[in-house]
Scaffold this motif. Structure first.
Motif, short mmCIF file in Angstrom:
data_model
loop_
_atom_site.label_atom_id
_atom_site.label_comp_id
_atom_site.label_asym_id
_atom_site.label_seq_id
_atom_site.Cartn_x
_atom_site.Cartn_y
_atom_site.Cartn_z
N GLY A 1 0.80 -1.22 0.00
CA GLY A 1 0.00 0.00 0.00
C GLY A 1 0.83 1.27 0.00
N LYS A 2 2.17 1.15 0.02
CA LYS A 2 3.06 2.32 0.03
C LYS A 2 3.80 2.38 -1.30
CE LYS A 2 7.27 4.11 2.28
NZ LYS A 2 6.83 5.48 2.58
N LYS A 3 3.63 3.48 -2.04
CA LYS A 3 4.35 3.65 -3.31
C LYS A 3 5.54 4.57 -3.09
CE LYS A 3 2.81 3.47 -7.52
NZ LYS A 3 2.13 3.71 -8.84
N VAL A 4 6.72 4.00 -3.30
CA VAL A 4 7.94 4.79 -3.20
C VAL A 4 7.95 5.83 -4.32
CG1 VAL A 4 10.46 4.71 -3.31
CG2 VAL A 4 9.20 2.86 -2.16
N MET A 5 8.31 7.07 -3.99
CA MET A 5 8.47 8.11 -5.00
C MET A 5 9.86 7.99 -5.59
SD MET A 5 8.18 12.28 -4.66
CE MET A 5 6.39 12.35 -4.67
N TYR A 6 9.92 7.75 -6.89
CA TYR A 6 11.21 7.67 -7.58
C TYR A 6 11.27 8.82 -8.58
CZ TYR A 6 15.44 5.65 -9.62
OH TYR A 6 16.74 5.43 -10.02
N ALA A 7 12.30 9.67 -8.45
CA ALA A 7 12.47 10.81 -9.35
C ALA A 7 13.46 10.43 -10.46
CB ALA A 7 12.98 12.03 -8.58
N PHE A 8 12.91 10.09 -11.61
CA PHE A 8 13.73 9.77 -12.77
C PHE A 8 14.25 11.06 -13.40
CE2 PHE A 8 10.76 6.22 -12.34
CZ PHE A 8 11.58 5.11 -12.51
N ASN A 9 15.51 11.06 -13.78
CA ASN A 9 16.12 12.25 -14.37
C ASN A 9 15.70 12.38 -15.82
OD1 ASN A 9 17.69 14.46 -14.99
ND2 ASN A 9 19.62 13.34 -15.03
N ILE A 10 14.80 13.30 -16.10
CA ILE A 10 14.29 13.48 -17.46
C ILE A 10 15.03 14.60 -18.21
CG2 ILE A 10 12.01 12.67 -16.77
CD1 ILE A 10 11.01 15.57 -17.03
N SER A 11 16.05 15.19 -17.61
CA SER A 11 16.73 16.35 -18.20
C SER A 11 17.23 16.05 -19.61
CB SER A 11 17.91 16.77 -17.32
OG SER A 11 17.49 17.04 -16.00
N ASP A 12 16.82 16.89 -20.56
CA ASP A 12 17.16 16.67 -21.97
C ASP A 12 16.64 17.90 -22.73
OD1 ASP A 12 17.66 15.44 -24.57
OD2 ASP A 12 17.55 13.51 -23.55
N ASP A 13 16.56 17.81 -24.06
CA ASP A 13 15.85 18.87 -24.76
C ASP A 13 14.35 18.73 -24.49
OD1 ASP A 13 14.58 17.16 -26.81
OD2 ASP A 13 16.55 17.03 -27.72
N ILE A 14 13.58 19.75 -24.77
CA ILE A 14 12.19 19.79 -24.32
C ILE A 14 11.35 18.64 -24.87
CG2 ILE A 14 10.04 21.13 -24.37
CD1 ILE A 14 11.69 23.64 -24.08
N ASP A 15 11.49 18.34 -26.16
CA ASP A 15 10.70 17.26 -26.74
C ASP A 15 11.00 15.92 -26.07
OD1 ASP A 15 9.51 19.03 -28.46
OD2 ASP A 15 10.78 18.53 -30.18
N GLN A 16 12.28 15.65 -25.84
CA GLN A 16 12.63 14.38 -25.19
C GLN A 16 12.20 14.37 -23.73
OE1 GLN A 16 13.91 11.58 -26.79
NE2 GLN A 16 13.30 10.67 -24.83
N MET A 17 12.29 15.51 -23.06
CA MET A 17 11.80 15.56 -21.67
C MET A 17 10.32 15.21 -21.61
SD MET A 17 13.67 18.56 -19.47
CE MET A 17 13.11 19.93 -20.44
N GLN A 18 9.55 15.72 -22.56
CA GLN A 18 8.12 15.39 -22.58
C GLN A 18 7.90 13.90 -22.81
OE1 GLN A 18 6.90 18.48 -25.51
NE2 GLN A 18 5.55 19.23 -23.91
N ARG A 19 8.69 13.30 -23.71
CA ARG A 19 8.57 11.85 -23.92
C ARG A 19 8.95 11.08 -22.67
NH1 ARG A 19 10.27 13.38 -29.26
NH2 ARG A 19 12.49 13.19 -28.74
N ASN A 20 10.02 11.51 -22.00
CA ASN A 20 10.42 10.86 -20.76
C ASN A 20 9.34 10.99 -19.69
OD1 ASN A 20 12.88 10.24 -21.95
ND2 ASN A 20 13.99 11.92 -20.96
N TYR A 21 8.78 12.17 -19.59
CA TYR A 21 7.70 12.45 -18.64
C TYR A 21 6.53 11.51 -18.88
CZ TYR A 21 4.59 15.65 -15.93
OH TYR A 21 3.72 16.22 -15.03
N GLU A 22 6.12 11.39 -20.13
CA GLU A 22 4.98 10.52 -20.47
C GLU A 22 5.28 9.06 -20.18
OE1 GLU A 22 4.51 11.65 -24.52
OE2 GLU A 22 3.63 13.61 -24.02
N LYS A 23 6.53 8.65 -20.37
CA LYS A 23 6.91 7.27 -20.05
C LYS A 23 6.74 7.00 -18.56
CE LYS A 23 8.89 3.21 -20.27
NZ LYS A 23 8.18 2.04 -20.82
N ILE A 24 7.16 7.93 -17.73
CA ILE A 24 7.00 7.76 -16.28
C ILE A 24 5.52 7.65 -15.92
CG2 ILE A 24 7.39 8.81 -14.02
CD1 ILE A 24 9.83 10.25 -15.29
N LEU A 25 4.71 8.53 -16.49
CA LEU A 25 3.27 8.51 -16.21
C LEU A 25 2.64 7.17 -16.59
CD1 LEU A 25 1.65 11.93 -17.23
CD2 LEU A 25 1.64 10.83 -14.98
N ARG A 26 2.93 6.70 -17.80
CA ARG A 26 2.37 5.43 -18.26
C ARG A 26 2.79 4.27 -17.38
NH1 ARG A 26 4.21 7.30 -23.27
NH2 ARG A 26 5.89 5.73 -23.25
#
Length: 416
Positions: free
Chosen positions: A212-237
């Motif tokens: 019942g406890k979800k660990v918060m993991y901060a993935f480093n998405i730092s990149d150009d903006i388009d790739q950051m958005q793709r990385n962001y969406e991958k984490i969400l999915r």
């Protein structure tokens, strides 16, 4: 018309009033000489105003070299200058170019540092700001009435996704609240971003289903903006809850673009901070710096730590934490991230200096190198903070809690 006010710490061999007016003119309607078109009407509307000058001490030598720095005394002062927001509207990059920009190039100053900002009320409607902040990060992790305990994957780079996932499993079983990629790790040859997310989130999701406890993991998405958005969406999915961005590398516009999505807690890493702040009379102070990133939507931001491994003093760290707690625009909460050379032994002094548990308390080696392994390191940090809040000394906490006592036997000697 609303105005934004900036506070500067300056040093100059010239008259203070003349220097302050030069700063205001250079960063608004003026230049080094009168030009056609700079009418009184234009200046009335767009010129910056010197609001106050508070003289301080003088120095015999300049803080930094300057063309006008030969001989004489160098006066220091705090000055406040204001601009109408008509000059830049709600454009953060242009606002920063106005408040800092070419100021550091002016030969009339042998020292100049942006210390603090006063933002107008309309910024609260113009900027979305942090989506989660302190309360939201607590809700995402299910952690209340104590600091969030976090760690950084070590070694910083070189581990495969499978090796990283195995370590995350150990930490999750030990009760960790937060884990992050190191800022050196983006998508490396042996740890591609998507594969790392898949491997880690499989562990985190499985652990969450069981406990019942979800660990918060901060993935480093730092990149150009388009790739950051793709990385962001991958984490969400994949069911993740956080993304890390290297603030100084990505920049205000990039961070704001990602922050406005508003579905992941944004962990703001300030690597490169030393080049902005380390000199006492050059750059920017944290009270001003953190306001810019709160506007851009950062939910968590690094503040260094008490008795840290870097150059920053404890007093500076305390001021940074207090700046994060200072209300901004009726909200815009941000969670201070205490890190760099931390272990449980600094909890007592941290809590004495800043009596709050609204912190993300991060230890890399302080958890990974614990004599009982990472699991013992997590438990030891939890015990350290319980002891600090209960008013116990380091020695008393070590006597009461075995895991913390074991950490003192290793890290206490290194600190001494």
């Amino acid at each position: 018309m609303e105005r934004i006010t900036a506070k500067y710490y300056i040093e100059t061999p010239l008259d203070l009033e003349k220097s302050a007016q030069l700063l205001a003119g250079e960063q608004s309607s003026g230049t080094f000489i009168a030009v056609p078109g700079e009418t009184e009407e234009l200046k009335q509307r767009f010129a910056a105003r010197v609001e106050s000058i508070t003289p301080m001490d003088t120095a015999n030598e300049p803080a930094i070299p300057g063309v006008l720095s030969a001989g004489g005394k160098y006066q220091r002062a705090m000055i406040e200058v204001s601009w109408s927001i008509e000059n830049f509207g709600y454009n953060l990059p242009v606002m920063v170019s106005t408040l800092q920009g070419n100021l550091y190039e002016l030969t009339q100053f042998t020292g100049l540092k942006l210390m603090d900002l006063e933002l107008p009320a309309s910024f609260a409607t113009a900027f979305k700001g942090p989506k989660f902040g302190i309360a939201g990060c607590r809700k995402l992790t299910g952690v209340y009435n104590r600091p969030l305990i976090g760690t950084i994957i070590k070694p910083s780079i070189g581990m495969t996704p499978e090796q990283t996932a195995a370590l995350v499993n150990t930490l999750a079983l030990a009760g960790i609240d937060f884990i992050k990629d190191d800022e050196l790790l983006g998508s490396s040859a042996n740890s591609p971003f998507d594969k790392r997310v898949d491997a880690i989130m499989e562990v985190i999701n499985r652990h969450a289903d069981r406990s019942g406890k979800k660990v918060m993991y901060a993935f480093n998405i730092s990149d150009d903006i388009d790739q950051m958005q793709r990385n962001y969406e991958k984490i969400l999915r994949s069911g993740g809850t956080s993304a890390m961005i290297s603030l100084n590398s990505v920049g205000l516009a990039g961070v704001k673009k990602i922050g406005e999505i508003g579905e992941l807690a944004i962990h703001g890493h300030r690597n490169g901070w030393g080049m902005l702040n380390r000199h006492p009379l050059l750059g920017i102070e944290f009270p001003a710096y953190q306001q810019l990133w709160r506007l851009a939507g950062v939910d968590q931001i690094h503040v260094n730590g008490i008795q840290n491994k870097f150059w920053e003093s404890d007093d500076s760290v305390v001021r940074s934490i207090e700046a994060c707690f200072k209300p901004l625009l009726g909200g815009y909460s941000v969670l201070p991230v205490v890190s760099s050379g931390q272990w449980g032994g600094q909890a007592v002094e941290t809590y004495r200096r800043v009596p709050s548990v609204d912190l993300l308390y991060m230890a890399g080696g302080g958890i990974m190198a614990h004599p009982d392994g990472p699991a013992g390191g997590v438990v030891a940090l939890q015990q350290a903070w319980q002891g600090a809040v209960d008013g116990l000394s380091v020695a008393e906490t070590a006597a009461k809690y075995p895991e913390f006592g074991h950490s003192v036997s290793v890290f206490g000697k290194k600190q001494a």
